[in-house]
Write a protein that holds these residues in place. Structure first.
Motif, PDB file in Angstrom:
ATOM      1  N   LYS A 214       0.837  -1.208   0.000  1.00  0.00           N
ATOM      2  CA  LYS A 214       0.000   0.000   0.000  1.00  0.00           C
ATOM      3  C   LYS A 214       0.867   1.252   0.000  1.00  0.00           C
ATOM      4  N   LEU A 215       0.556   2.162  -0.918  1.00  0.00           N
ATOM      5  CA  LEU A 215       1.183   3.478  -0.964  1.00  0.00           C
ATOM      6  C   LEU A 215       0.106   4.530  -0.729  1.00  0.00           C
ATOM      7  N   SER A 216       0.340   5.448   0.186  1.00  0.00           N
ATOM      8  CA  SER A 216      -0.608   6.522   0.489  1.00  0.00           C
ATOM      9  C   SER A 216      -0.033   7.857   0.030  1.00  0.00           C
ATOM     10  N   TYR A 217      -0.908   8.700  -0.547  1.00  0.00           N
ATOM     11  CA  TYR A 217      -0.437   9.894  -1.257  1.00  0.00           C
ATOM     12  C   TYR A 217      -1.353  11.078  -0.967  1.00  0.00           C
ATOM     13  N   ALA A 218      -0.767  12.168  -0.479  1.00  0.00           N
ATOM     14  CA  ALA A 218      -1.520  13.420  -0.283  1.00  0.00           C
ATOM     15  C   ALA A 218      -0.559  14.581  -0.519  1.00  0.00           C
TER      16      ALA A 218
ATOM     17  N   LYS B 165       8.104   1.445   5.169  1.00  0.00           N
ATOM     18  CA  LYS B 165       9.490   1.306   4.744  1.00  0.00           C
ATOM     19  C   LYS B 165      10.104   2.632   4.281  1.00  0.00           C
ATOM     20  N   LYS B 166       9.269   3.495   3.682  1.00  0.00           N
ATOM     21  CA  LYS B 166       9.831   4.709   3.103  1.00  0.00           C
ATOM     22  C   LYS B 166       8.828   5.853   3.187  1.00  0.00           C
TER      23      LYS B 166
ATOM     24  N   ILE C  73      -7.705  11.376   6.897  1.00  0.00           N
ATOM     25  CA  ILE C  73      -6.373  11.130   6.343  1.00  0.00           C
ATOM     26  C   ILE C  73      -5.607  10.117   7.199  1.00  0.00           C
ATOM     27  N   LYS C  74      -5.792  10.173   8.501  1.00  0.00           N
ATOM     28  CA  LYS C  74      -5.095   9.220   9.366  1.00  0.00           C
ATOM     29  C   LYS C  74      -5.536   7.788   9.095  1.00  0.00           C
ATOM     30  N   GLU C  75      -6.839   7.581   8.950  1.00  0.00           N
ATOM     31  CA  GLU C  75      -7.354   6.240   8.699  1.00  0.00           C
ATOM     32  C   GLU C  75      -6.857   5.705   7.358  1.00  0.00           C
ATOM     33  N   ASN C  76      -6.816   6.569   6.352  1.00  0.00           N
ATOM     34  CA  ASN C  76      -6.376   6.136   5.032  1.00  0.00           C
ATOM     35  C   ASN C  76      -4.879   5.875   4.974  1.00  0.00           C
ATOM     36  N   PHE C  77      -4.104   6.579   5.790  1.00  0.00           N
ATOM     37  CA  PHE C  77      -2.648   6.416   5.783  1.00  0.00           C
ATOM     38  C   PHE C  77      -2.168   5.210   6.586  1.00  0.00           C
ATOM     39  N   LYS C  78      -3.028   4.642   7.407  1.00  0.00           N
ATOM     40  CA  LYS C  78      -2.608   3.524   8.250  1.00  0.00           C
ATOM     41  C   LYS C  78      -2.218   2.307   7.413  1.00  0.00           C
ATOM     42  N   ASN C  79      -1.285   1.519   7.951  1.00  0.00           N
ATOM     43  CA  ASN C  79      -0.836   0.269   7.329  1.00  0.00           C
ATOM     44  C   ASN C  79      -0.215   0.483   5.947  1.00  0.00           C
ATOM     45  N   SER C  80       0.459   1.611   5.776  1.00  0.00           N
ATOM     46  CA  SER C  80       1.119   1.905   4.502  1.00  0.00           C
ATOM     47  C   SER C  80       2.542   1.352   4.480  1.00  0.00           C
TER      48      SER C  80
ATOM     49  N   VAL D  18       4.490   2.723   2.010  1.00  0.00           N
ATOM     50  CA  VAL D  18       5.113   3.985   1.602  1.00  0.00           C
ATOM     51  C   VAL D  18       4.115   5.114   1.846  1.00  0.00           C
ATOM     52  N   ILE D  19       4.598   6.231   2.391  1.00  0.00           N
ATOM     53  CA  ILE D  19       3.785   7.430   2.584  1.00  0.00           C
ATOM     54  C   ILE D  19       4.408   8.564   1.789  1.00  0.00           C
ATOM     55  N   VAL D  20       3.572   9.230   1.000  1.00  0.00           N
ATOM     56  CA  VAL D  20       3.997  10.389   0.206  1.00  0.00           C
ATOM     57  C   VAL D  20       3.137  11.557   0.643  1.00  0.00           C
ATOM     58  N   VAL D  21       3.745  12.554   1.277  1.00  0.00           N
ATOM     59  CA  VAL D  21       2.954  13.642   1.853  1.00  0.00           C
ATOM     60  C   VAL D  21       3.745  14.938   1.810  1.00  0.00           C
TER      61      VAL D  21
END
Length: 257
Positions: free
Chosen positions: A136-140, A209-210, A150-157, A159-162
């Motif tokens: 899972k990659l989360s992007y905002a 991871k990133k 946004i917190k709920e959608n970013f969980k268990n990522s 990779v996070i892109v913010v």
């Protein structure tokens, strides 16, 4: 799953994500020619892109959208409100290539793309999560403030892109007039380094991871300040081993998730 930010900043924003055989752009905020060049620099061809997801209507996210869709017959995925605002700006698009995101989720074979609303000074601004092969990659890219959505959608990522747009002290002592300063730090503006770092600390799991920090302001921030703000929090959480990438207007190397 593979990912690269093609560039992020006030002059343009666009990213590339690959999920199995499916290849997508997130925003097209550079000229069509520039995006084709940036894709070529990471070993990909614009002709192979299966679709473009649009976050919101601001010009630094849609500059090349119409040209690319027309020239390469690429579908666009966006909110109906956003399309109503940008319709004249992007020019005539084949109706089969206009896809409204009326539901929270859209699937492409084994790929799932979720969209969720974020606070920003746009009529409608979306964040996305991309899921494939248990990754899972989360992007905002533009976020005025954090909330439970946004917190709920970013969980268990993985990779996070913010965005990590500004340093508070630089903004408040910098050249912007007060009205613009208030807009930047307001609920519909952008995330500060501290706010972005706090968000990441609240949602990160053992899977993460990133982290990509993007939309770094040239006037109110530095890459070093953005990096250090996040690293300090990660160090306190014993997660200083996490990879942090500060995004500029140049494309990043392809990351294999």
């Amino acid at each position: 799953m593979k990912f690269s930010v093609l560039g992020s900043g006030s002059s343009g924003n666009s990213s590339y994500i690959e999920m199995g055989k499916k290849k997508f752009l997130i925003d097209a905020g550079f000229s069509g020619k520039k995006i084709a060049e940036k894709l070529n620099n990471i070993g990909r061809r614009i002709e192979d892109v299966d679709g473009i997801f649009v976050t919101h209507e601001h010009s630094d996210h849609i500059q090349g959208l119409g040209v690319i869709s027309r020239k390469y017959d690429i579908p666009i995925y966006l909110h109906e409100i956003t399309y109503g605002i940008i319709r004249e700006k992007i020019g005539k698009i084949d109706t089969k290539n206009i896809n409204f995101l009326r539901e929270d989720k859209i699937s492409f074979e084994e790929c799932t793309v979720n969209n969720f609303e974020v606070m920003h000074d746009a009529e409608k601004c979306l964040g996305f999560t991309f899921e494939y092969d248990n990754k899972k990659l989360s992007y905002a890219s533009d976020v005025g403030c954090t909330n439970n959505i946004i917190k709920e959608n970013f969980k268990n990522s993985d990779v996070i892109v913010v965005e990590s747009n500004y340093d508070y002290n630089m903004l408040m002592t910098g050249p912007y007039h007060w009205e613009l300063k208030n807009r930047v730090k307001g609920r519909n503006g952008h995330l500060s380094n501290a706010e972005a770092s706090k968000l990441i600390s609240q949602v990160m799991s053992d899977k993460l991871k990133k982290i990509y920090l993007m939309h770094i302001s040239k006037d109110n921030n530095t890459p070093e300040l953005a990096y250090n703000a996040l690293y300090e929090i990660l160090e306190r959480e014993n997660r200083s081993n996490l990879e942090i990438e500060i995004v500029t207007e140049n494309e990043t190397m392809m990351y294999h998730i």
